[in-house]
Scaffold this active site. Structure first.
Site, short mmCIF file in Angstrom:
data_model
loop_
_atom_site.label_atom_id
_atom_site.label_comp_id
_atom_site.label_asym_id
_atom_site.label_seq_id
_atom_site.Cartn_x
_atom_site.Cartn_y
_atom_site.Cartn_z
N SER A 142 0.87 -1.19 0.00
CA SER A 142 0.00 0.00 0.00
C SER A 142 0.90 1.22 0.00
O SER A 142 2.10 1.12 0.30
CB SER A 142 -0.86 -0.01 1.27
N TYR A 155 -2.16 -1.77 10.20
CA TYR A 155 -2.14 -1.84 8.73
C TYR A 155 -0.77 -1.38 8.20
O TYR A 155 -0.19 -2.03 7.34
CB TYR A 155 -3.27 -0.97 8.17
N1 LIG Z 1 -8.52 0.18 -1.91
C1 LIG Z 1 -7.45 0.86 -1.57
O1 LIG Z 1 -7.49 2.11 -1.50
C2 LIG Z 1 -6.15 0.17 -1.27
C3 LIG Z 1 -5.03 0.97 -1.04
C4 LIG Z 1 -3.83 0.36 -0.74
C5 LIG Z 1 -3.73 -1.02 -0.70
N2 LIG Z 1 -4.83 -1.77 -0.92
C6 LIG Z 1 -4.68 -3.23 -0.85
O2 LIG Z 1 -5.21 -3.83 -2.01
C7 LIG Z 1 -5.59 -5.16 -1.71
C8 LIG Z 1 -6.99 -5.41 -2.26
O3 LIG Z 1 -7.90 -4.63 -1.54
P1 LIG Z 1 -9.22 -3.97 -2.19
O4 LIG Z 1 -9.05 -2.52 -2.07
O5 LIG Z 1 -9.51 -4.57 -3.48
O6 LIG Z 1 -10.27 -4.39 -1.05
P2 LIG Z 1 -11.62 -5.25 -1.11
O7 LIG Z 1 -12.13 -5.27 0.28
O8 LIG Z 1 -12.53 -4.71 -2.16
O9 LIG Z 1 -11.11 -6.68 -1.55
C9 LIG Z 1 -10.32 -7.48 -0.69
C10 LIG Z 1 -10.72 -8.93 -0.88
O10 LIG Z 1 -9.90 -9.73 -0.01
C11 LIG Z 1 -10.73 -10.73 0.57
N3 LIG Z 1 -10.17 -11.21 1.83
C12 LIG Z 1 -10.15 -10.58 3.03
N4 LIG Z 1 -9.58 -11.37 3.95
C13 LIG Z 1 -9.24 -12.53 3.32
C14 LIG Z 1 -8.60 -13.73 3.74
N5 LIG Z 1 -8.24 -13.93 5.00
N6 LIG Z 1 -8.39 -14.69 2.81
C15 LIG Z 1 -8.78 -14.53 1.53
N7 LIG Z 1 -9.40 -13.43 1.07
C16 LIG Z 1 -9.61 -12.43 1.96
C17 LIG Z 1 -12.07 -10.03 0.79
O11 LIG Z 1 -13.13 -10.98 0.96
C18 LIG Z 1 -12.18 -9.20 -0.49
O12 LIG Z 1 -12.84 -9.91 -1.50
C19 LIG Z 1 -5.48 -5.32 -0.20
O13 LIG Z 1 -4.28 -5.97 0.13
C20 LIG Z 1 -5.45 -3.88 0.28
O14 LIG Z 1 -4.79 -3.73 1.52
C21 LIG Z 1 -6.04 -1.21 -1.21
#
Ligand SMILES: NC(=O)c1ccc[n+]([C@@H]2O[C@H](COP(=O)([O-])OP(=O)(O)OC[C@H]3O[C@@H](n4cnc5c(N)ncnc54)[C@H](O)[C@@H]3O)[C@@H](O)[C@H]2O)c1
Length: 273
Positions: A142, A155
């Site tokens: 992130s 986080y």
């Molecule tokens: N959205 C943002 O702004 C952002 C910013 C920086 C980093 N990220 C990172 O991007 C990645 C994807 O996140 P996103 O934004 O698409 O969020 P999201 O919540 O839309 O998707 C995350 C997915 O991970 C799944 N998940 C959660 N815990 C799990 C587990 N223990 N085992 C398997 N699956 C699991 C959830 O069910 C969900 O489908 C994450 O690692 C998040 O930290 C997101």
């Protein structure tokens, strides 16, 4: 023919957001895809969308924090497709709370999914990626893996750890001449369910946090997936997603550790981001 044609790609957390967009874009680009999530409803929706694009995905329920299950899963994917070229360790969760407010179990949960989930996926798939002769580990950290924010200690810790782990792995693959590229991804605010799916310390309203996040997240998951795949194609060590990530990374590099004072002075406005 694209860079991904006929490659086998594994995407964790594919039931929503960036993971879903990645899975669908990989199908569009001709990859064979193994998708997983703990959320069966979200995963079924991704499967439906992938099918409509002509994908024939391997679909599995997987909790990335469960090491033994991940190890068994990696062997099953390799057996199913005959090889594995790419792992996108994408699954993640959010938690908001100051250190004083956070319980050990809150911090454990974030580390279990956001850090150990990435380690489990990397370790489980690395032998298969090496055996493929053309492997790539893509770990999603992130922008919070580049600088810290108040209320994000758990986080931040997990995402900094992912970055350290991934950057070390990249160097090892180079030194040991392994046929595996390694990329660490640092998204800025992406319009996904991450905040809505997240949890918060007692006394904090997660709904308010999700609304605040919705206001600042600028990049769509589809744009994020495209930037990631572009970076993977180029074999980049680090992929920043979104103008916010690019600007904040530059700012932190410019001012060094003094960024902490600046963010603290911005006070609760920053804490809400
Ligand atoms: N959205 C943002 O702004 C952002 C910013 C920086 C980093 N990220 C990172 O991007 C990645 C994807 O996140 P996103 O934004 O698409 O969020 P999201 O919540 O839309 O998707 C995350 C997915 O991970 C799944 N998940 C959660 N815990 C799990 C587990 N223990 N085992 C398997 N699956 C699991 C959830 O069910 C969900 O489908 C994450 O690692 C998040 O930290 C997101």
């Amino acid at each position: 023919m694209s860079h991904f044609t006929d490659k086998v790609a594994v995407v964790t957390g594919a039931g929503s957001g960036i993971g879903r967009a990645l899975a669908l874009e990989l199908v569009r680009r001709g990859a064979k895809v193994a998708i997983s999530d703990i959320d069966s409803v979200g995963l079924a929706e991704t499967t439906k969308l992938a099918l409509a694009l002509g994908g024939d995905d391997k679909v599995d329920s997987l909790n990335v924090a469960e090491r033994e299950a991940f190890l068994g899963y990696s062997d099953a994917v390799a057996t199913h497709f005959g090889k594995v070229n790419l792992i996108f360790n994408n699954a993640g969760i959010a938690f908001t709370g100051d250190v004083e407010e956070s319980e050990f179990k809150d911090i454990d949960r974030v580390m279990d999914v956001d850090f150990w989930g990435v380690v489990n996926g990397t370790k489980a798939f690395l032998p298969h990626l090496i055996a493929s002769g053309d492997g790539h580990v893509v770990n999603v950290s992130s922008i919070f893996g580049i600088f810290s924010m108040p209320s994000q200690s758990a986080y931040n810790a997990a995402k900094f750890a992912v970055r350290g782990f991934t950057e070390s792995l990249r160097q090892e693959m180079l030194i040991n001449k392994r046929p595996v590229k390694v990329t660490c991804v640092h998204p800025g605010g992406i319009k996904t369910n991450i905040a809505r799916n997240g949890t918060a310390a007692v006394g904090r309203d997660n709904d308010d946090l999700a609304k605040a996040f919705d206001k600042i997240a600028r990049t769509s998951p589809e744009q994020a997936a495209n930037v990631i795949l572009q970076g993977v194609e180029k074999g980049k060590p680090r992929v920043l997603i979104g103008m916010d990530a690019v600007m904040l990374d530059a700012f932190v590099r410019l001012v060094g550790a003094r960024y902490q004072r600046v963010f603290a002075l911005l006070g609760h406005r920053v804490a809400k981001l």
